[in-house]
Design a protein around this motif. Structure first.
Motif, PDB file in Angstrom:
ATOM      1  N   MET A 286      51.115   9.099  -1.623  1.00 23.34           N
ATOM      2  CA  MET A 286      52.654   8.414  -1.549  1.00 23.34           C
ATOM      3  C   MET A 286      53.317   8.335  -2.750  1.00 23.34           C
ATOM      4  O   MET A 286      52.856   8.417  -3.765  1.00 23.34           O
ATOM      5  CB  MET A 286      52.347   6.885  -1.125  1.00 23.34           C
ATOM      6  N   SER A 287      54.610   8.810  -2.417  1.00 24.09           N
ATOM      7  CA  SER A 287      55.670   8.872  -3.703  1.00 24.09           C
ATOM      8  C   SER A 287      57.165   8.734  -2.879  1.00 24.09           C
ATOM      9  O   SER A 287      57.131   8.912  -1.672  1.00 24.09           O
ATOM     10  CB  SER A 287      55.471  10.004  -4.534  1.00 24.09           C
ATOM     11  N   LEU A 288      58.078   8.667  -3.833  1.00 21.80           N
ATOM     12  CA  LEU A 288      59.362   8.579  -3.395  1.00 21.80           C
ATOM     13  C   LEU A 288      59.777  10.215  -2.612  1.00 21.80           C
ATOM     14  O   LEU A 288      60.263  10.185  -1.877  1.00 21.80           O
ATOM     15  CB  LEU A 288      60.280   8.425  -4.339  1.00 21.80           C
ATOM     16  N   GLN A 289      59.086  10.985  -3.417  1.00 18.87           N
ATOM     17  CA  GLN A 289      59.243  12.456  -3.070  1.00 18.87           C
ATOM     18  C   GLN A 289      58.820  12.657  -1.649  1.00 18.87           C
ATOM     19  O   GLN A 289      59.226  13.327  -0.665  1.00 18.87           O
ATOM     20  CB  GLN A 289      58.745  13.491  -3.972  1.00 18.87           C
ATOM     21  N   THR A 290      57.434  12.251  -1.420  1.00 22.41           N
ATOM     22  CA  THR A 290      56.990  12.446  -0.055  1.00 22.41           C
ATOM     23  C   THR A 290      57.530  11.804   1.007  1.00 22.41           C
ATOM     24  O   THR A 290      57.644  12.059   2.256  1.00 22.41           O
ATOM     25  CB  THR A 290      55.218  12.261   0.051  1.00 22.41           C
ATOM     26  N   LEU A 291      57.800  10.351   0.517  1.00 21.66           N
ATOM     27  CA  LEU A 291      58.705   9.361   1.602  1.00 21.66           C
ATOM     28  C   LEU A 291      60.101  10.210   2.212  1.00 21.66           C
ATOM     29  O   LEU A 291      60.445  10.057   3.147  1.00 21.66           O
ATOM     30  CB  LEU A 291      58.969   8.218   1.027  1.00 21.66           C
ATOM     31  N   ARG A 292      60.800  10.967   1.028  1.00 24.07           N
ATOM     32  CA  ARG A 292      61.814  11.651   1.578  1.00 24.07           C
ATOM     33  C   ARG A 292      61.580  12.670   2.456  1.00 24.07           C
ATOM     34  O   ARG A 292      62.344  12.809   3.271  1.00 24.07           O
ATOM     35  CB  ARG A 292      62.621  12.288   0.214  1.00 24.07           C
ATOM     36  N   ARG A 293      60.695  13.565   2.153  1.00 19.73           N
ATOM     37  CA  ARG A 293      60.130  14.218   3.237  1.00 19.73           C
ATOM     38  C   ARG A 293      59.788  14.121   4.484  1.00 19.73           C
ATOM     39  O   ARG A 293      60.174  14.627   5.524  1.00 19.73           O
ATOM     40  CB  ARG A 293      58.853  15.181   2.440  1.00 19.73           C
ATOM     41  N   LEU A 294      59.179  12.934   4.418  1.00 22.34           N
ATOM     42  CA  LEU A 294      58.924  12.097   5.966  1.00 22.34           C
ATOM     43  C   LEU A 294      60.176  11.952   6.596  1.00 22.34           C
ATOM     44  O   LEU A 294      60.231  12.468   7.901  1.00 22.34           O
ATOM     45  CB  LEU A 294      58.246  11.190   5.582  1.00 22.34           C
ATOM     46  N   LEU A 295      61.245  11.384   6.165  1.00 22.30           N
ATOM     47  CA  LEU A 295      62.220  10.994   6.651  1.00 22.30           C
ATOM     48  C   LEU A 295      63.177  12.346   6.936  1.00 22.30           C
ATOM     49  O   LEU A 295      63.920  12.230   8.268  1.00 22.30           O
ATOM     50  CB  LEU A 295      63.147  10.153   5.896  1.00 22.30           C
ATOM     51  N   LYS A 296      63.061  13.377   6.272  1.00 21.10           N
ATOM     52  CA  LYS A 296      63.599  14.321   6.658  1.00 21.10           C
ATOM     53  C   LYS A 296      63.282  15.322   7.671  1.00 21.10           C
ATOM     54  O   LYS A 296      63.886  15.746   8.538  1.00 21.10           O
ATOM     55  CB  LYS A 296      63.966  15.362   5.420  1.00 21.10           C
ATOM     56  N   ASP A 297      62.020  15.172   7.792  1.00 23.30           N
ATOM     57  CA  ASP A 297      60.948  16.084   8.827  1.00 23.30           C
ATOM     58  C   ASP A 297      61.112  15.233  10.121  1.00 23.30           C
ATOM     59  O   ASP A 297      60.956  16.077  11.018  1.00 23.30           O
ATOM     60  CB  ASP A 297      59.777  16.394   8.357  1.00 23.30           C
ATOM     61  N   HIS A 298      61.170  13.945   9.871  1.00 21.94           N
ATOM     62  CA  HIS A 298      61.173  13.517  11.219  1.00 21.94           C
ATOM     63  C   HIS A 298      62.242  12.424  11.539  1.00 21.94           C
ATOM     64  O   HIS A 298      62.233  11.022  11.353  1.00 21.94           O
ATOM     65  CB  HIS A 298      59.785  12.379  11.215  1.00 21.94           C
ATOM     66  N   PRO A 299      63.354  12.933  11.778  1.00 19.96           N
ATOM     67  CA  PRO A 299      64.711  11.819  11.859  1.00 19.96           C
ATOM     68  C   PRO A 299      64.686  11.000  13.061  1.00 19.96           C
ATOM     69  O   PRO A 299      65.248   9.936  12.992  1.00 19.96           O
ATOM     70  CB  PRO A 299      65.622  12.952  12.132  1.00 19.96           C
TER      71      PRO A 299
END
Length: 424
Positions: A286-299
């Motif tokens: 977990m990090s801000l970067q992985t959270l951003r990636r989750l939100l981008k990959d799963h709109p």
């Protein structure tokens, strides 16, 4: 990472007596306050299990110097001093059974600045002039605080909406009511100290203010002329809420800074913890970067995740900053956010832990540095949380977004040698 909702002077609350005069329903309003405060009208009681600050030997530290060669420390100390020169807040903080005076903290800052100028911040000299205090270590944690980081993002923005820039930043709505619970001492919970209740008037009742879903999903504030600027990414807007301030860059290359003005009074809920609980991100990743990636990959999950946090932040234009809850500019690597119910505002301290390298990996290095308590946050509650301000822009995000490690936090106070140092 913590949502920044400081108890700032920038939010002008409406006085309780004005609310009462306007609505002329004393009984109904107090009943609403009782409900929101979650406590019955009774005298404050001491909670026996509450952790207490205790004196710690300076030998606990390997040294008070750090890897930044004390860069920025003089500036951070000066900014806290300016806060006390303006009057500050009334200090009613117990250390070893005595109330710490505001003047003791002010003179602590002055002495540290003098010793810094003379190059005397070494353990023997520090032990002679100052006392070190800390709350007990958390069981099985290896430290007495969880250290996280926050930063100031730089975001593309527009002053008018279009088909790309569609996500507004709002100024505080005029119907947002702030009630100071310290004006109602029989309502304040003794274990947390004074808190604000925010809401809006509906009929003759004070009710909770609109939450994130109602504002962003249902348009509760649309058409009221509260928009300051517009962003092109709802995730950027959410992160700006979390960080509490940011720099907006416009199409002509000019920039303006926005800062925290008010919150909606709703509790902060971590979307990172929610993603972990749903099994979408492993806890260790977990990090801000992985959270951003989750939100981008799963709109398709975007609204579910963002609306999990009902807390909402309103902004204002600021000339300098970012400003902390003491209304002074924060110093990168030196300013920290902590809970003012557990740590005196403006107090200097030593923070130890592990700092991400900022190279895109999860690699860290040990650090130990002087910091100053100059901010607060909606997610920074209790004695075991500290949030380190890491600076502005992408480099700061690379560190702050991955900073989440156990550490130790020690506040520093000038030894008591004059009556002005204590309040009986």
């Amino acid at each position: 990472m913590a949502i920044k909702t400081p108890d700032s002077a920038s939010m002008s609350g409406i006085a309780v007596d004005k609310i009462l005069r306007f609505h002329r329903r004393v009984t109904a309003l107090l009943a609403a306050l009782l409900f929101l405060a979650g406590c019955a009208p009774k005298p404050p009681q001491v909670t026996p299990s509450k952790p207490q600050l205790s004196r710690v030997s300076w030998d606990t530290l390997a040294g008070a110097e750090d890897d930044l060669q004390l860069e920025g420390l003089e500036q951070a100390l000066a900014r806290s001093l300016s806060y006390f020169e303006r009057g500050g807040r009334e200090i009613s903080f117990l250390v070893e059974g005595r109330k710490v005076s505001a003047d003791r903290i002010r003179r602590t800052l002055l002495l540290l600045r003098e010793m810094l100028a003379r190059g005397e911040l070494r353990l023997p000299a520090l032990a002679r002039r100052f006392d070190l205090y800390a709350y007990p270590r958390q069981v099985h944690s290896g430290g007495n605080v969880l250290v996280t980081g926050y930063y100031e993002p730089v975001l593309e923005a527009r002053l008018e909406p279009d088909h790309v820039f569609r996500y507004p930043l709002y100024s505080p709505p005029p119907d947002l009511i702030q009630v100071a619970l310290e004006e109602f001492p029989w309502l304040s919970a003794p274990e947390t100290g004074p808190r604000r209740v925010l809401g809006r008037i509906e009929g003759n009742r004070l009710v909770p203010y609109f939450d994130r879903r109602q504002i962003d999903g249902q348009g509760a504030l649309q058409g009221r002329g509260l928009e300051l600027a517009w962003l092109k990414d709802p995730v950027d807007a959410f992160i700006l809420h979390v960080q509490g301030s940011g720099v907006l860059r416009f199409s002509d290359g000019t920039t303006r800074r926005v800062g925290y003005a008010a919150g909606n009074g709703r509790p902060y809920r971590s979307i990172g913890a929610y993603a972990i609980a749903r099994g979408w991100i492993p806890r260790e990743e977990m990090s801000l970067q992985t959270l951003r990636r989750l939100l981008k990959d799963h709109p398709e999950r975007l609204q579910e995740i963002l609306w999990h946090n009902p807390s909402y932040v309103f902004f204002r234009w600021v000339e300098e900053g970012p400003l902390g809850s003491l209304n002074v500019p924060l110093t990168p690597g030196r300013s920290i956010a902590a809970d003012s119910a557990w740590y005196p505002d403006g107090v200097p301290a030593v923070l130890t832990g592990r700092l991400p390298l900022g190279d895109g990996t999860h690699r860290t290095r040990p650090f130990q540095r002087w910091v100053v308590h100059q901010d607060s946050g909606g997610a920074i509650r209790g004695p075991h949380r500290v949030d380190l301000y890491c600076g502005t822009g992408d480099a700061a995000e690379a560190v702050a977004g991955r900073l989440k490690h156990q550490g130790n936090f020690y506040i520093v106070l000038k030894k008591i040698d004059e009556p002005a140092d204590i309040l009986d």
